[in-house]
Design a protein around this motif. Structure first.
Motif, PDB file in Angstrom:
ATOM      1  N   GLU A 156       0.833  -1.215  -0.018  1.00 21.57           N
ATOM      2  CA  GLU A 156       0.065  -0.198   0.074  1.00 21.57           C
ATOM      3  C   GLU A 156       0.922   1.360   0.029  1.00 21.57           C
ATOM      4  N   GLU A 157       1.924   1.099   0.742  1.00 23.56           N
ATOM      5  CA  GLU A 157       2.967   2.534   1.035  1.00 23.56           C
ATOM      6  C   GLU A 157       3.417   2.582  -0.412  1.00 23.56           C
ATOM      7  N   GLU A 158       3.817   1.531  -1.003  1.00 22.92           N
ATOM      8  CA  GLU A 158       4.297   1.620  -2.636  1.00 22.92           C
ATOM      9  C   GLU A 158       3.526   2.269  -3.658  1.00 22.92           C
ATOM     10  N   ARG A 159       2.359   2.009  -3.356  1.00 23.61           N
ATOM     11  CA  ARG A 159       1.157   2.518  -4.320  1.00 23.61           C
ATOM     12  C   ARG A 159       0.490   3.730  -3.808  1.00 23.61           C
ATOM     13  N   GLY A 160       1.363   4.339  -2.736  1.00 21.89           N
ATOM     14  CA  GLY A 160       0.860   5.771  -2.162  1.00 21.89           C
ATOM     15  C   GLY A 160      -0.133   5.693  -1.345  1.00 21.89           C
ATOM     16  N   GLY A 161      -0.614   4.713  -0.572  1.00 22.89           N
ATOM     17  CA  GLY A 161      -1.658   4.472   0.238  1.00 22.89           C
ATOM     18  C   GLY A 161      -1.081   4.836   1.677  1.00 22.89           C
ATOM     19  N   THR A 162      -2.090   5.145   2.613  1.00 20.57           N
ATOM     20  CA  THR A 162      -1.857   5.506   4.011  1.00 20.57           C
ATOM     21  C   THR A 162      -2.237   4.568   5.188  1.00 20.57           C
ATOM     22  N   GLY A 163      -3.124   3.381   4.501  1.00 20.52           N
ATOM     23  CA  GLY A 163      -3.675   2.507   5.509  1.00 20.52           C
ATOM     24  C   GLY A 163      -4.845   2.990   6.401  1.00 20.52           C
ATOM     25  N   GLU A 164      -5.343   3.967   5.590  1.00 20.82           N
ATOM     26  CA  GLU A 164      -6.577   4.418   6.299  1.00 20.82           C
ATOM     27  C   GLU A 164      -7.904   3.486   6.033  1.00 20.82           C
ATOM     28  N   ALA A 165      -7.579   2.677   5.419  1.00 17.96           N
ATOM     29  CA  ALA A 165      -8.700   1.698   4.880  1.00 17.96           C
ATOM     30  C   ALA A 165      -8.769   0.879   6.169  1.00 17.96           C
ATOM     31  N   LEU A 166      -7.667   0.639   6.769  1.00 21.17           N
ATOM     32  CA  LEU A 166      -7.677  -0.440   7.904  1.00 21.17           C
ATOM     33  C   LEU A 166      -7.641   0.612   9.298  1.00 21.17           C
ATOM     34  N   GLY A 167      -8.329   1.762   9.362  1.00 20.27           N
ATOM     35  CA  GLY A 167      -8.690   2.432  10.295  1.00 20.27           C
ATOM     36  C   GLY A 167      -7.385   3.128  11.151  1.00 20.27           C
ATOM     37  N   LEU A 168      -6.307   3.296  10.225  1.00 20.33           N
ATOM     38  CA  LEU A 168      -5.026   3.831  10.632  1.00 20.33           C
ATOM     39  C   LEU A 168      -5.028   5.306  10.293  1.00 20.33           C
ATOM     40  N   HIS A 169      -4.663   6.125  11.251  1.00 20.98           N
ATOM     41  CA  HIS A 169      -4.637   7.744  10.845  1.00 20.98           C
ATOM     42  C   HIS A 169      -3.475   7.954   9.928  1.00 20.98           C
ATOM     43  N   PRO A 170      -3.830   8.993   8.943  1.00 21.97           N
ATOM     44  CA  PRO A 170      -2.576   9.311   8.038  1.00 21.97           C
ATOM     45  C   PRO A 170      -1.513   9.673   8.731  1.00 21.97           C
ATOM     46  N   GLY A 171      -1.385  10.226  10.168  1.00 21.46           N
ATOM     47  CA  GLY A 171      -0.175  10.538  10.652  1.00 21.46           C
ATOM     48  C   GLY A 171       0.267   9.671  11.329  1.00 21.46           C
ATOM     49  N   ALA A 172      -0.112   8.121  11.193  1.00 19.20           N
ATOM     50  CA  ALA A 172       0.581   7.232  12.055  1.00 19.20           C
ATOM     51  C   ALA A 172       1.915   6.723  11.655  1.00 19.20           C
ATOM     52  N   ARG A 173       2.751   6.143  12.453  1.00 20.26           N
ATOM     53  CA  ARG A 173       3.943   5.620  12.138  1.00 20.26           C
ATOM     54  C   ARG A 173       3.764   5.053  10.752  1.00 20.26           C
ATOM     55  N   LYS A 174       5.043   5.253  10.085  1.00 19.79           N
ATOM     56  CA  LYS A 174       5.066   4.883   8.517  1.00 19.79           C
ATOM     57  C   LYS A 174       5.601   3.645   8.254  1.00 19.79           C
ATOM     58  N   ARG A 175       6.521   3.036   9.680  1.00 20.80           N
ATOM     59  CA  ARG A 175       6.950   1.826   9.499  1.00 20.80           C
ATOM     60  C   ARG A 175       5.642   0.660   9.351  1.00 20.80           C
TER      61      ARG A 175
END
Length: 643
Positions: A156-175
């Protein structure tokens, strides 16, 4: 030739329990203290005020220990009314146990939406064999979900996603390892949150290996992301004393002395982050005091060692080495000239061999096999140079050398009926990417990452082949490159012949291929009448569906059904030609899965049978696969007996 019978699965019962049996959980036991004089001028707040202890004179330190114990004792007597669900075992004891009506099974079943770890300390003892298997499977599935989610988030990160679909906030840790754990926690998928287990944790074996500290937090082995000492603080401990439960030894302190069975461990604090040298004196507080209290009460701690490994995505692997007893502690002047607290730990007897010892021994075997293990080798390469890496044959149990009597085949031998003509390949001049013809055949997504790790299982995978113009280094050519790990066929008293690796195998990594003579259904029916050994691909359970499945967290992310695969109605005759895969043992809780792949022909009726790991497999741990066959008369599992 002997009839086909499976390798016996030692982890399987003829009649598995239909309901979960609760393990016996005992509270941590602490020795009964003699009554100490109570100082009426001592208040509760002063118990926490230990930062002023002078680290210069060792006798002063022990005097402080006595004073602190007295304060703990007096505070304990006054605070008991606060704990309605606790009971005192003896009037003069600091031991606190849960009341009998407490539900034991809550120890490891995750409590949903519970953020804070419990401070209630228990031991899990007297587990039966079904219970041990249950908890091992629970840990295995949790680790599988964590790794699948971590890989998904990387994509998802390689595609430019942020993980918001999983309930993660955009400012969450990137690792991705942090994100995966953060996504599992609010869904109640972390283990051992309702009880703080002292000693061995059900389902976690000595020698288990991890790449990320967050993964150890998820399963409850070590609950600190950065700190090397995991403990229950005095403010939350039932007896108002800090108690250590586990430590990590990873070379971060210059005063550590690690001799394996004997460990001199340096307390934490006193140095800047990412710097080994100390710059101030350590204090007897936090984890340091917890280790001292654990030593006083005779409470063992789990020891995890971190060592360098080029097989790890982080460059380091964490290995669980078992339980140690703290037998001594003292204050000393460290190499940097500042005061440090040291603790001497001895490994408890009767445990399996340390994982770090096996890890280093396996590395030595690869370099100097006859020196590291002078007796037992039948062949240093049963493939006779056909494989990229040697395949060892080892037997120190009996005189059986059966695998030498068969011709080693690196690739399966197809009959003329197995092909339908050439395939249309891609025209990529460099590494294939999205939009490539072969990528489109896989549903329009990459199958492997840059290290050749499988993203998620599929009904069938199309790799680039001889008709493609992309180079051999193309990331869509993984299984056809051959072995990545040095494998060993070995003789076991329990399972007969088995297979293990001399390398650490990463979860999702390609291991080897099943080879033999490919037979149509009609030919297989005729040859089976002779009692020859056949492998039927249709009988392998679809374990590939488990790899990459994150539907428990993200219901919209279902396992792919494209490309589709028709029923596999063929067999592999391994009675004359075979390879190392034929000797992989059977298990209903396997660490290896079968993934079918096509690359050298287009006939989907006769794909390649490739083995991929389902978890991090430590060196010299036996590989197992689920053959998925039961006999009609006894219900016992079947596997291939390659004697």
């Amino acid at each position: 030739m002997d009839a086909m019978i499976p390798f016996q699965d030692l982890n399987l019962l003829p009649n598995p329990p239909s309901i979960l049996i609760s393990p016996k959980i005992e509270p941590k036991t602490e020795p009964v203290e003699l009554p100490l004089p109570v100082n009426p001028n001592t208040n509760e707040d002063s118990v926490q005020d230990i930062s002023s202890i002078s680290p210069v004179d060792e006798s002063d330190v022990y005097a402080e220990f006595l004073r602190i114990s007295q304060m703990f004792h007096s505070a304990f007597a006054r605070q008991m009314s606060r704990y309605k669900d606790m009971a005192v075992v003896e009037p003069n004891s600091l031991s606190i146990v849960p009341l009998p009506e407490q539900n034991a099974i809550s120890m490891i079943v995750p409590a949903k939406h519970k953020q804070m770890r419990s401070a209630e300390m228990v031991r899990a003892t007297g587990l039966s064999l079904p219970e041990e298997r249950y908890f091992r499977e629970l840990v295995r599935k949790t680790r599988l979900l964590y790794e699948s989610l971590r890989i998904f988030l990387i994509r998802e990160e390689e595609r430019g996603g942020t993980g918001e679909a999983l309930g993660l906030h955009p400012g969450a840790r990137k690792r991705a390892d942090m994100k995966a754990a953060n996504a599992m926690l609010p869904r109640g998928m972390w283990l051992n949150r309702d009880k703080r287990i002292v000693g061995a944790i059900p389902g976690i074996y000595v020698g288990d290996q991890f790449f990320f500290r967050m993964e150890m937090c998820v399963i409850g082995l070590h609950g600190q992301v950065q700190a090397g000492i995991d403990y229950v603080g005095a403010a939350r401990s039932p007896n108002r004393e800090p108690i250590a439960t586990s430590i990590i030894v990873s070379g971060g302190y210059e005063d550590d002395e690690d001799a394996g069975e004997v460990l001199i461990y340096t307390g934490h604090g006193g140095k800047e982050r990412h710097v080994m040298r100390h710059c101030v004196n350590q204090k007897l507080e936090g984890g340091n005091l917890a280790l001292e209290r654990s030593r006083y009460h005779g409470i063992e701690v789990r020891v995890i060692r971190g060592i360098k490994s080029d097989r790890s995505p982080t460059g380091k692997v964490y290995i669980y080495d078992g339980l140690y007893q703290i037998v001594d502690h003292w204050f000393d002047v460290g190499k940097s000239g500042f005061g440090v607290y040291k603790y001497k730990l001895l490994r408890l007897p009767g445990q399996p061999e340390m994982g770090t010892v096996i890890f280093k021994f396996a590395a030595e075997l690869k370099l100097r096999p006859m020196v590291a293990r002078p007796k037992g080798y039948i062949s240093l390469d049963i493939s006779q140079g056909k494989e990229k890496l040697p395949v060892y044959l080892f037997n120190d149990v009996d005189s059986d050398s059966g695998p030498l009597f068969y011709q080693y085949a690196v690739n399966p031998v197809y009959t003329s009926l197995g092909f339908t003509g050439g395939c249309l390949g891609c025209t990529c001049t460099s590494s294939c990417s999205i939009g490539c013809h072969c990528i489109d055949r896989n549903g329009g997504e990459l199958v492997y990452d840059g290290n050749g790790i499988l993203f998620r299982g599929k009904p069938v995978i199309y790799e680039c082949g001889s008709s493609c113009q992309c180079p051999p280094s193309c990331p869509n050519r993984v299984t056809q490159r051959g072995l990545k790990s040095s494998l060993e066929i070995f003789r076991s008293k329990e399972t007969g012949w088995g297979v293990r690796s001399l390398d650490l195998i990463r979860a999702g990594e390609f291991i080897c291929e099943y080879t033999g003579i490919v037979l149509t259904r009609q030919l297989a029916a005729v040859i089976s009448m002779n009692g020859d050994a056949l492998i039927h691909p249709s009988r392998f359970p679809h374990r590939w569906m488990e790899w990459g499945d994150i539907s428990h967290i993200f219901p919209g992310c279902v396992q792919p059904g494209f490309p589709s695969l028709p029923p596999l109605d063929f067999a592999l005759d391994v009675s004359r030609l075979r390879n190392v895969a034929c000797y992989v043992s059977h298990s209903c809780t396997p660490n290896v899965m079968v993934q079918v792949v096509l690359y050298d022909h287009c006939n989907v009726m006769y794909p390649h049978l490739m083995l991929f790991s389902m978890e991090n497999i430590p060196p010299l741990r036996e590989l197992s696969v689920d053959y998925g066959v039961t006999t009609e008369w006894s219900g016992e599992p079947l596997a291939i007996d390659c004697k």
